[in-house]
Scaffold this motif. Structure first.
Motif, short mmCIF file in Angstrom:
data_model
loop_
_atom_site.label_atom_id
_atom_site.label_comp_id
_atom_site.label_asym_id
_atom_site.label_seq_id
_atom_site.Cartn_x
_atom_site.Cartn_y
_atom_site.Cartn_z
N ALA A 95 0.84 -1.21 0.00
CA ALA A 95 0.00 0.00 0.00
C ALA A 95 0.86 1.26 0.00
N ASN A 96 1.88 1.27 0.83
CA ASN A 96 2.76 2.44 0.89
C ASN A 96 3.63 2.57 -0.35
N ALA A 97 4.08 1.44 -0.91
CA ALA A 97 4.92 1.48 -2.10
C ALA A 97 4.17 2.06 -3.30
N VAL A 98 2.87 1.83 -3.34
CA VAL A 98 2.05 2.31 -4.47
C VAL A 98 1.54 3.73 -4.23
N ILE A 99 1.11 4.04 -3.01
CA ILE A 99 0.44 5.31 -2.74
C ILE A 99 1.40 6.45 -2.40
N ILE A 100 2.43 6.20 -1.65
CA ILE A 100 3.29 7.29 -1.14
C ILE A 100 4.18 7.94 -2.20
N PRO A 101 4.80 7.21 -3.14
CA PRO A 101 5.64 7.90 -4.13
C PRO A 101 4.91 9.00 -4.92
N PRO A 102 3.68 8.79 -5.41
CA PRO A 102 2.99 9.91 -6.06
C PRO A 102 2.72 11.07 -5.10
N VAL A 103 2.47 10.77 -3.84
CA VAL A 103 2.26 11.83 -2.85
C VAL A 103 3.55 12.64 -2.70
N LEU A 104 4.68 11.94 -2.61
CA LEU A 104 5.96 12.65 -2.49
C LEU A 104 6.22 13.54 -3.70
N LYS A 105 5.84 13.06 -4.88
CA LYS A 105 6.05 13.84 -6.10
C LYS A 105 5.15 15.07 -6.14
N TYR A 106 3.86 14.87 -5.92
CA TYR A 106 2.91 15.97 -6.11
C TYR A 106 2.77 16.89 -4.90
N ALA A 107 3.01 16.40 -3.70
CA ALA A 107 2.91 17.25 -2.52
C ALA A 107 4.22 17.94 -2.18
N TYR A 108 5.34 17.25 -2.43
CA TYR A 108 6.64 17.77 -2.00
C TYR A 108 7.61 18.03 -3.16
N GLY A 109 7.23 17.62 -4.37
CA GLY A 109 8.10 17.83 -5.52
C GLY A 109 9.31 16.92 -5.56
N ILE A 110 9.24 15.78 -4.87
CA ILE A 110 10.37 14.85 -4.83
C ILE A 110 10.33 13.98 -6.09
N ILE A 111 11.38 14.10 -6.89
CA ILE A 111 11.49 13.30 -8.12
C ILE A 111 12.90 12.71 -8.18
N PRO A 112 13.14 11.69 -8.94
CA PRO A 112 12.20 10.94 -9.77
C PRO A 112 11.34 9.99 -8.93
N MET A 113 10.15 9.72 -9.43
CA MET A 113 9.22 8.90 -8.68
C MET A 113 9.70 7.46 -8.54
N TRP A 114 10.39 6.93 -9.53
CA TRP A 114 10.88 5.55 -9.44
C TRP A 114 11.83 5.38 -8.26
N PHE A 115 12.60 6.44 -7.97
CA PHE A 115 13.51 6.38 -6.83
C PHE A 115 12.73 6.36 -5.52
N SER A 116 11.63 7.13 -5.47
CA SER A 116 10.76 7.12 -4.29
C SER A 116 10.13 5.75 -4.07
N VAL A 117 9.77 5.09 -5.17
CA VAL A 117 9.21 3.74 -5.05
C VAL A 117 10.23 2.83 -4.36
N ILE A 118 11.48 2.92 -4.77
CA ILE A 118 12.53 2.07 -4.19
C ILE A 118 12.76 2.43 -2.72
N THR A 119 12.91 3.72 -2.42
CA THR A 119 13.24 4.12 -1.05
C THR A 119 12.07 3.90 -0.08
N VAL A 120 10.85 4.21 -0.51
CA VAL A 120 9.69 4.00 0.36
C VAL A 120 9.50 2.51 0.61
N THR A 121 9.62 1.71 -0.44
CA THR A 121 9.48 0.26 -0.29
C THR A 121 10.56 -0.29 0.65
#
Length: 173
Positions: A119-145
């Motif tokens: 749930a967090n791996a799917v939902i949180i990376p787009p939140v990080l991108k759109y709420a905080y401007g954290i990119i690239p999203m693929w990296f957020s998927v890896i780090t959040v997971t």
């Protein structure tokens, strides 16, 4: 019946409070939010395997923790929903484990952290991108997971193993 409701609410409130405190500790260490996050409180996401009271407790705890740590509105909403979805998934695994043989129960126990991790791996990376401007999203998927695997998969399973033998004392039905 009234005592059962009071017990359920008390358990949910205690889990919520514990989630908030553990998140605040992680926040003080700088690891509760952002691209790399290892919330100690996410270890509690295995508790729905033991008690359904953990589902609202985790949701409310995450909601309050996100408010007090200064998260952006999309993170408050969707981060809390990710925790709720993960908690419901873990609760469903706990229900499915009832009445199974020991080998199957062990499998369900090992799978219990999977719903919050996913749930967090799917939902949180787009939140990080759109709420905080954290990119690239693929990296957020890896780090959040990775953070969720540490919090839920490692710490959560250790917690579950420690609490499982005391389930009836901690979470009487």
């Amino acid at each position: 019946m009234k005592n059962k409701n009071v017990l359920y609410l008390t358990q949910a409130a205690m889990i919520a409070a514990l989630y908030v405190v553990l998140t605040m500790i992680a926040n003080a260490l700088g690891i509760a939010s952002g691209n790399i996050q290892v919330r100690f409180s996410e270890a509690l996401t295995v508790l729905p395997f033991l008690t359904p009271a953990a589902v609202p407790g985790l949701f409310i705890g995450c909601l309050i923790a996100n408010l007090v740590t200064g998260a952006m509105l999309p993170d408050i909403i969707f981060g809390s929903l990710a925790t709720l979805i993960g908690a419901i998934g873990t609760w469903m695994l706990g229900k499915a484990a009832l009445g199974k043989d020991e080998k199957q129960k062990k499998l369900f126990t090992w799978l219990s952290p999977l719903p919050p991790i996913l749930a967090n791996a799917v939902i949180i990376p787009p939140v990080l991108k759109y709420a905080y401007g954290i990119i690239p999203m693929w990296f957020s998927v890896i780090t959040v997971t990775a953070g969720e695997i540490i919090s839920c998969g490692i710490f959560g399973l250790i917690l579950l193993a420690a609490l499982k033998k005391y389930k009836n004392q901690l979470f009487p039905v």
